[in-house]
Motif scaffolding. Sequence first.
Motif, PDB file in Angstrom:
ATOM      1  N   LEU A  83      11.053 -34.574  25.654  1.00 37.55           N
ATOM      2  CA  LEU A  83      10.695 -35.941  26.050  1.00 37.55           C
ATOM      3  C   LEU A  83      10.424 -36.012  27.549  1.00 37.55           C
ATOM      4  O   LEU A  83       9.428 -36.612  27.988  1.00 37.55           O
ATOM      5  N   TRP A  84      11.282 -35.412  28.342  1.00 35.84           N
ATOM      6  CA  TRP A  84      11.091 -35.418  29.790  1.00 35.84           C
ATOM      7  C   TRP A  84       9.787 -34.730  30.182  1.00 35.84           C
ATOM      8  O   TRP A  84       9.031 -35.232  31.008  1.00 35.84           O
ATOM      9  N   LEU A  85       9.495 -33.584  29.557  1.00 36.42           N
ATOM     10  CA  LEU A  85       8.274 -32.857  29.872  1.00 36.42           C
ATOM     11  C   LEU A  85       7.019 -33.633  29.472  1.00 36.42           C
ATOM     12  O   LEU A  85       5.957 -33.470  30.080  1.00 36.42           O
ATOM     13  N   CYS A  86       7.121 -34.460  28.451  1.00 38.07           N
ATOM     14  CA  CYS A  86       5.980 -35.274  28.016  1.00 38.07           C
ATOM     15  C   CYS A  86       5.813 -36.527  28.867  1.00 38.07           C
ATOM     16  O   CYS A  86       4.718 -37.107  28.908  1.00 38.07           O
ATOM     17  N   SER A  87       6.863 -36.948  29.532  1.00 38.45           N
ATOM     18  CA  SER A  87       6.844 -38.217  30.257  1.00 38.45           C
ATOM     19  C   SER A  87       6.307 -38.063  31.672  1.00 38.45           C
ATOM     20  O   SER A  87       6.203 -36.962  32.212  1.00 38.45           O
ATOM     21  N   ASP A  88       6.019 -39.195  32.294  1.00 32.02           N
ATOM     22  CA  ASP A  88       5.565 -39.188  33.689  1.00 32.02           C
ATOM     23  C   ASP A  88       6.677 -38.794  34.659  1.00 32.02           C
ATOM     24  O   ASP A  88       6.402 -38.561  35.845  1.00 32.02           O
ATOM     25  N   GLU A  89       7.914 -38.716  34.177  1.00 27.27           N
ATOM     26  CA  GLU A  89       9.015 -38.258  35.023  1.00 27.27           C
ATOM     27  C   GLU A  89       8.819 -36.806  35.457  1.00 27.27           C
ATOM     28  O   GLU A  89       9.403 -36.370  36.449  1.00 27.27           O
ATOM     29  N   SER A  90       8.008 -36.062  34.727  1.00 23.15           N
ATOM     30  CA  SER A  90       7.740 -34.660  35.068  1.00 23.15           C
ATOM     31  C   SER A  90       6.286 -34.483  35.517  1.00 23.15           C
ATOM     32  O   SER A  90       5.669 -33.443  35.256  1.00 23.15           O
ATOM     33  N   SER A  91       5.756 -35.475  36.201  1.00 18.19           N
ATOM     34  CA  SER A  91       4.323 -35.528  36.503  1.00 18.19           C
ATOM     35  C   SER A  91       3.802 -34.387  37.366  1.00 18.19           C
ATOM     36  O   SER A  91       2.595 -34.144  37.403  1.00 18.19           O
ATOM     37  N   PHE A  92       4.668 -33.666  38.068  1.00 23.48           N
ATOM     38  CA  PHE A  92       4.228 -32.558  38.918  1.00 23.48           C
ATOM     39  C   PHE A  92       4.634 -31.205  38.335  1.00 23.48           C
ATOM     40  O   PHE A  92       4.609 -30.181  39.012  1.00 23.48           O
ATOM     41  N   VAL A  93       4.984 -31.207  37.051  1.00 24.57           N
ATOM     42  CA  VAL A  93       5.430 -29.978  36.386  1.00 24.57           C
ATOM     43  C   VAL A  93       4.365 -29.524  35.399  1.00 24.57           C
ATOM     44  O   VAL A  93       4.065 -30.215  34.431  1.00 24.57           O
ATOM     45  N   THR A  94       3.788 -28.369  35.650  1.00 20.96           N
ATOM     46  CA  THR A  94       2.829 -27.781  34.711  1.00 20.96           C
ATOM     47  C   THR A  94       2.831 -26.266  34.870  1.00 20.96           C
ATOM     48  O   THR A  94       3.171 -25.739  35.932  1.00 20.96           O
TER      49      THR A  94
END
Length: 253
Positions: free
Chosen positions: A229-240
Amino acid sequence: MKNMLKDKVVLVTGGASGIGAVAANAFAREGAAVVLADIQLEAGAKIAESICDAGGKALFVKADVTLEADVKDMVTTTVKTFGRLDCAFNNAGVESTPGDTVQCTNENWDRTININLRGIWWCMKYEIPEMIKTGGGAIVNSSSIAGMIAFPGLPAYVASKHGVIGLSKNAALEFATQNIRVNALCPGVIHTAMIDRLTHGEEQAERAMAEGAPMGRMGTPEEIARTALWLCSDESSFVTGHALVADGGWVAR
């Protein structure tokens, strides 16, 4: 967390059981419309129905990720029903038959690679173009700690999960400028039906698996669902392009 995925459309493969089913419910509670895809018709339909009964939006779609036509139709149905695709948790996967590299059969190798790796490639092949149409999206691909380290006796599984990480990193670089984030999620030993099949419900085998993690226990599907859920959300917006390990410390040894 509240409404982390409000008005988002999320696709979950392997959504009829285990981590996928728990994740589908978690996404729905955070405001997403959820499409569950699986080959388990009755179980998948019941989960979608329960989400709707609780006031959420959900649809079950029968899809076998080893069939390209099914994968394409799954994505098409998602967009036709909800108008877009914002996030995907490509979670469908299987364990492989135990046996070393010499003992591994062609059938075991092909089945494991086709579901765990080629299935994820096909998912992204059809998900990414739809995400680009609406300005971007987030994809989480299920790998494993077996994508980070070796497990003797499971060559096909280890190869498939290492492949998921490489494929995820590659797609992340290819589509970063189009606002598509792609990450791999690497669970440790999570107490699901898959683990029960491996341990045959034997207490000693379960204890040995739990003790493999420094935290001294297996993880829960809920813990992995929250990470997805966190990885799909904007909370992880700089994670790729990242392989996120959630394993109770297993690979840190």
